[in-house]
Design a protein around this motif. Structure first.
Motif, PDB file in Angstrom:
ATOM      1  N   ALA A   1       1.110  -1.122  -0.142  1.00 20.49           N
ATOM      2  CA  ALA A   1       0.133   0.327   0.067  1.00 20.49           C
ATOM      3  C   ALA A   1       1.343   1.011  -0.191  1.00 20.49           C
ATOM      4  CB  ALA A   1      -0.478  -0.095   1.346  1.00 20.49           C
ATOM      5  N   LEU A   2       2.110   0.946   0.763  1.00 18.81           N
ATOM      6  CA  LEU A   2       2.688   2.519   0.620  1.00 18.81           C
ATOM      7  C   LEU A   2       3.500   2.887  -0.550  1.00 18.81           C
ATOM      8  CD1 LEU A   2       4.774   4.209   1.662  1.00 18.81           C
ATOM      9  CD2 LEU A   2       6.170   2.766   2.970  1.00 18.81           C
ATOM     10  N   ASP A   3       3.742   1.332  -1.330  1.00 14.55           N
ATOM     11  CA  ASP A   3       4.109   1.606  -2.464  1.00 14.55           C
ATOM     12  C   ASP A   3       3.154   2.250  -3.566  1.00 14.55           C
ATOM     13  OD1 ASP A   3       6.302   0.854  -2.163  1.00 14.55           O
ATOM     14  OD2 ASP A   3       6.144  -1.476  -2.925  1.00 14.55           O
ATOM     15  N   ALA A   4       1.522   1.836  -2.947  1.00 14.70           N
ATOM     16  CA  ALA A   4       0.515   1.915  -4.475  1.00 14.70           C
ATOM     17  C   ALA A   4       0.406   4.271  -3.998  1.00 14.70           C
ATOM     18  CB  ALA A   4      -0.409   1.550  -3.961  1.00 14.70           C
ATOM     19  N   VAL A   5       0.620   4.751  -2.934  1.00  9.12           N
ATOM     20  CA  VAL A   5       1.141   6.051  -2.109  1.00  9.12           C
ATOM     21  C   VAL A   5       1.795   6.514  -2.892  1.00  9.12           C
ATOM     22  CG1 VAL A   5       0.825   7.410  -0.547  1.00  9.12           C
ATOM     23  CG2 VAL A   5      -0.280   5.648  -0.207  1.00  9.12           C
TER      24      VAL A   5
END
Length: 685
Positions: free
Chosen positions: A151-155
């Motif tokens: 999810a951090l990568d997606a952000v």
């Protein structure tokens, strides 16, 4: 709970002021009536109940306002059962409902790993099709609270075309990931690239995320690579940017950070902001450990005209190893400055003087002892507590006896301080000597016993809490037990519990119950069984754990599976009389503070506050706590941080952010809010 406030310049600088509160007029003729359904939603929210499915059904109501209220109620319940319903609300046709649903998803607790993955995947998918900036920002916030590294990568992959407020929340989301230990190099580079953004909120949000991620080798490398850019950033017109920049420097080991620090200091000398200077001092305390040449920088801030800066400097010095300052080339000047501040007698200098006592004792103990401050006439209560703290930093028998003698002070605050600090003297070796009957310590052991017993009999909840914490240390209790004092201590601890009542005394009740479990004596069983039936689940849970320690048996059955509120108040007439935009005013000795009551965001907190105002509960109270660059706190009838109104209300979670000057109600844990309130010095994500 959050209220918006408008604060005069001086009101953030005062250290203690007496307060009177005028809440304005609450006009029943102009009241905004709630519908029966709105009342039901708020009632279920406060009772932490789904109402056999009624609350979830409101998420599908034809009225968008009711759907919004239901989603916010789910955010307060934090029950994972609502997950599938909130996922549907994330696709609602009304933006504010989608925003509330995203917020509620970020508040969910105890969800299974599968549910968490489903929630995060839905948030990511929702963001990719979302056009409303407020909803986008709330989705990013929720991802930061519950997302994993994917999810951090997606952000960081979301488009660069986001509007400023959303991009700022993108940076803050990365900071929230870091708070949970989720960080990667990609997110760090992303934040460094945001430092050139035109929006100051984006810049300081990126710096916030970076210092939350630090220490990290990549950050150190990037600070060196971007030294010139960071030197320019040191002159940023936004104090929030400069504060977060210097905080980042304090967590770095870059060889080039001193250049950036010097640029910040030059900027503050030209047009100083006390908030930035406070943060510089705190970072200096970390940096001086590896660079003693920076020790002299403290002198500038110790001589500041701003008390917040002086206090922060003194606190920072007191936390440093003695040798760090004593061996620096500026040791003599630091010593002279501390002596001057410790000798300055004035009601206005009380807080500064108190912290100077502690710093002097920490760094130059011989000078502190020679001054013999404890015997000075007309020491204020606050000053005396700080002298006791200073003595506790000098581990001698003489210092211990002085602190020991204050355990039964007529002043509750002085006695509390003495109990706080006496334990610093009770090292394992000292306790071992007492247990073995060392003749040099027999009198001290006898004094400790009598003062422990008398302090429990005193019946003050704060002192009971501190004494119970001491007795919960089995070495301390064991030392008193070897002197044949077991029976009287068991009896006194049991009686002290009987005098305590929920909710104001909950913290002390839990401390006593914990001590009972650790002492492990069957004579405590009646008190523990009483605690097991307490209406407050937090008290009952501690009693259950202590019973298990003593009996070795599972005692889950008698404990309520839910935690009903100890206090409920559905006084709709008073609640509805609070008009939209209703303001309240605090008149203090340092100026006027005006703030807006956000009834819809924190309904029961506002209701409680309004009713306390009508009782004139706050009149004449003081601001008992001031933490530079954090909060000022008041509203305590005891004036020491332990007071309450006689009840506790539920924690309330809303979309409102804590910006500088936000007014909120303090708590010591979930659902423990009462009458104490705070005002923020800074944005508090």
């Amino acid at each position: 709970m959050n209220m918006k406030s408008s604060i005069t310049k001086n009101s953030l600088r005062f250290l203690a002021a007496f307060v009177s509160v005028a809440g304005g007029c609450f006009n029943l003729l102009e009241a905004q009536r709630l519908s029966d359904t709105e009342r039901d939603i708020l009632t279920l929210q406060d009772l932490r109940s789904l109402g056999e499915g009624r609350l979830l059904s409101y998420l599908a109501n034809s009225d968008a306002n009711l759907r919004y209220r239901a989603a916010m109620a789910c955010a307060n319940l934090q029950d994972s059962i609502s997950l599938p319903h909130l996922l549907r609300s994330l696709r609602d046709s009304t933006p504010k409902v989608r925003e509330a649903a995203a917020f509620a998803l970020g508040q969910l607790r105890h969800a299974s790993s599968q549910d968490s993955i489903l929630a995060v995947d839905s948030l990511i998918a929702g963001f990719r099709v979302e056009n409303d900036p407020s909803v986008q920002a709330r989705i990013l916030e929720a991802m930061g609270r519950i997302g994993d590294e994917q999810a951090l990568d997606a952000v960081t992959e979301f488009p660069d075309s986001l509007v400023g407020a959303v991009k700022a929340e993108q940076a803050m989301s990365i900071g929230r990931f870091a708070l949970r230990g989720i960080k990667n190099e990609r997110s760090m580079w992303f934040c460094f690239d945001l430092l050139g953004d035109q929006n100051p909120e984006v810049r300081w949000g990126a710096l916030f995320a970076l210092w939350r991620t630090a220490p990290h080798g990549l950050i150190d490398v990037e600070i060196s690579k971007r030294r010139d850019d960071l030197v320019k950033l040191a002159a940023d017109p936004s104090p929030d940017v400069r504060m977060n920049l210097v905080t980042l420097l304090g967590r770095s080991k870059s060889r080039d950070l001193v250049d950036v620090l010097r640029a910040l200091e030059r900027r503050e000398r030209q047009k100083g902001d006390w908030r930035v200077q406070v943060q510089i001092v705190r970072s200096l305390a970390m940096l001086v450990l590896t660079n003693q040449d920076l020790a002299g920088d403290f002198l500038e801030y110790l001589n500041s005209e701003n008390d917040h800066v002086k206090i922060a400097s003194l606190v920072a010095l007191a936390g440093l190893p003695r040798q760090t300052i004593q061996s620096s080339k500026d040791s003599t000047r630091v010593r002279q400055t501390l002596l001057r501040l410790a000798d300055t007698k004035s009601p206005k200098a009380e807080l500064v003087r108190g912290e100077a006592f502690v710093s002097l004792a920490r760094i130059f103990p011989d000078d502190f002892n020679k001054k013999n401050f404890i015997n000075e006439k007309d020491l204020s209560v606050r000053e005396k507590t700080k002298v006791l703290e200073g003595l506790s930093l000098i581990p001698t028998a003489k210092s211990m006896v002085v602190v020991l003698r204050h355990l039964e002070s007529d002043s509750i605050r002085i006695a509390m301080a003495a109990w706080d600090f006496i334990r610093r003297f009770l090292t394992p070796s000292t306790i071992s000597r007492m247990r073995s009957g060392d003749p040099d310590l027999l009198e001290i052991r006898s004094m400790l016993y009598s003062k422990t017993l008398n302090s429990l009999k005193r019946g003050d909840m704060a002192i009971t809490n501190l004494v119970a914490n001491a007795l919960g240390d089995t070495s301390f209790y064991g030392m008193l037990k070897t002197a044949g004092n077991e029976d009287s201590l068991i009896s006194a601890l049991s009686l002290s519990y009987d005098r305590l009542n929920s909710p104001d005394d909950n913290e002390a009740m839990q401390a006593v119950l914990v001590a009972m479990g650790r002492i492990n004596d069957a004579r405590f069983l009646p008190s523990l069984e009483k605690g097991l039936k307490d209406r407050d689940r937090s008290v009952a849970d501690v009693a259950m754990a202590s019973l298990r320690q003593i009996t070795g048996k599972d005692t889950t059955a008698p404990v309520s599976t839910s935690s009903p509120p100890v206090h409920v108040d559905f006084d709709w007439e008073t609640f509805e009389s609070v008009k939209p935009g209703q303001t309240a005013t605090l008149q203090t000795s340092k100026g006027t503070i005006r703030f807006q009551l956000l009834r819809d965001e924190a309904p029961f907190t506002v209701l409680s506050f309004v009713k306390l105002v009508k009782r004139r509960f706050f009149d004449g109270l003081s601001f008992h706590r001031v933490v530079p660059n954090f909060v000022v706190q008041g509203g305590d009838p005891r004036g020491d941080g332990w007071g309450g109104p006689g009840y506790a209300i539920r924690s309330e979670y809303s979309l409102q952010k804590y910006d500088r000057g936000s007014f909120g109600v303090a708590s010591s844990g979930k659902d423990t809010e009462g009458c104490q309130f705070f005002i923020t010095h800074l944005p508090t994500p």
